[in-house]
Design an enzyme around this catalytic site. Sequence first.
Site, short mmCIF file in Angstrom:
data_model
loop_
_atom_site.label_atom_id
_atom_site.label_comp_id
_atom_site.label_asym_id
_atom_site.label_seq_id
_atom_site.Cartn_x
_atom_site.Cartn_y
_atom_site.Cartn_z
N THR A 70 0.83 -1.22 0.00
CA THR A 70 0.00 0.00 0.00
C THR A 70 0.86 1.25 0.00
OG1 THR A 70 -0.10 -0.11 2.39
CG2 THR A 70 -1.97 -1.05 1.21
N ALA A 84 15.08 -11.55 4.36
CA ALA A 84 13.97 -12.34 4.88
C ALA A 84 12.65 -11.59 4.82
CB ALA A 84 14.26 -12.75 6.31
N SER A 115 16.53 -5.72 6.14
CA SER A 115 17.92 -5.56 6.56
C SER A 115 18.61 -4.47 5.74
CB SER A 115 18.68 -6.88 6.41
OG SER A 115 18.54 -7.37 5.09
N ASP A 143 9.93 0.73 4.50
CA ASP A 143 10.99 0.07 5.26
C ASP A 143 11.83 1.09 6.03
OD1 ASP A 143 9.86 -1.91 3.78
OD2 ASP A 143 11.60 -2.25 2.49
N TYR A 166 8.44 -7.51 -8.08
CA TYR A 166 8.01 -6.35 -7.30
C TYR A 166 7.71 -5.17 -8.24
CZ TYR A 166 7.82 -2.80 -3.68
OH TYR A 166 7.38 -1.79 -2.85
C1 GLA Z 1 8.91 -4.11 0.45
C2 GLA Z 1 9.12 -2.68 0.01
C3 GLA Z 1 8.16 -1.74 0.75
C4 GLA Z 1 6.72 -2.22 0.65
C5 GLA Z 1 6.63 -3.72 0.99
C6 GLA Z 1 5.26 -4.28 0.70
O1 GLA Z 1 9.27 -4.27 1.78
O2 GLA Z 1 10.44 -2.28 0.25
O3 GLA Z 1 8.28 -0.43 0.25
O4 GLA Z 1 6.18 -1.95 -0.61
O5 GLA Z 1 7.56 -4.49 0.26
O6 GLA Z 1 4.30 -3.67 1.49
#
Ligand code: GLA
Length: 392
Positions: A38, A126, A130, A175, A225
């Site tokens: 999201t 994972a 990280s 993240d 992705y």
């Molecule tokens: C990864 C990406 C984030 C986010 C998630 C899914 O961790 O780095 O920005 O999009 O996937 O929510």
Amino acid sequence: MAEITNASFLKKFQDFYGVPAAAAAQAPGRLEILGNHTDYNQGFVLSCAVAQTTRFALRPVPGTTCRLIDFRDNARMLFDISDLNAAPDRNGSRYIKGMVKELVKRGIKSITGFDAAIESCVPLSAGMSSSAALEVAAGYALAQAFQIDLPKVEWARAGQGVENNYLGLHTGLLDQFSSIFGKKDAMILSDFRTAEVLRTVALPPGYAIVVINSMKKHNLVDSEYNTRRADCEEAAAILQKLYPGVKALRDVSLEQLAAAKEKLPLRAYRRALHVVGECTRVMQAEKLLGNGDVAGFGQLLFDSHESSRVNFENSSPELDYLVELAHTIPGCLGARLSGGGFGGITIHLVKEGDAEVYAQRVGEAFKLQQKVFPEIIICSIGDGARAIPVEK
Ligand code: GLA
């Protein structure tokens, strides 16, 4: 392994380089609790920082050469900051070099060569971010060493810039943002349109999040992705034409999406359904938790996984199996894949007192089928990134 402390880390630095570190910082990994894919759709996420952190220390040296040691495997790396336009190295130094590049892009001119060290207990690759932890820890240490003053959210954006601009991964802000803004013992509810933490949301007292790693990551993760993100953008562009005022999938309601189903290619519709569903679930989760409805919250985690499996297609057989076990082994209120997907980790909501036994049973059942005992972490929620004091 002996527990890593700030003092033991700084001592290791001094032993290795023969001089003390001039600056140091630590940044945690993160867990996405609810709100999958999201963030780059300007939506909502419930996340937290974990107790596992990455530490980074450095000492400026004359010239433009940067030496790096990673105490996890004692790998030594080298790069030059006069050479920022070269393709990224394949080792961990690319996150540091990428960060320097992002800072230079922001007009920072004070950075010179440095000797640096990394230490971390955030599991690698994972789904606990990280790489974001390393970017943020390095950024915060560079800030101390070279007097760089940026707003916190800009540090998150610089880390995201490393992924987007340097490494070609079109990730959102989640993240780095969670690694910076995480709060001990609470989840944060964040809005990725305004890039702010709206509220902290307490995990229900007496419950724990257990992380169970599927031990697999399929090798097209990055390109998958990026295509998911492109699918979302395609859906948003069509919906924008139908509904004035829609700027991103975050603005679309489930009703609007249902009414537009025939106008969208099926794949784009399903991707949008996942994202709109996730935004809705995040908001429901906050309400349910406010009313003490832990079972209702757990069900949202199961619903989220199902939507990943069917609509977003970012699950994997191993992740599905772990969630299937969560349905059958007593004690779990909800489970889902967490993070980008296509492998990586699942999170399981369980009663604190049952966590060990539950995790062991899932692990054993998983091993029977997958021939490997999964990595298990009973998660504690930690604070966001901060500087580590060094003796001047
Ligand atoms: C990864 C990406 C984030 C986010 C998630 C899914 O961790 O780095 O920005 O999009 O996937 O929510």
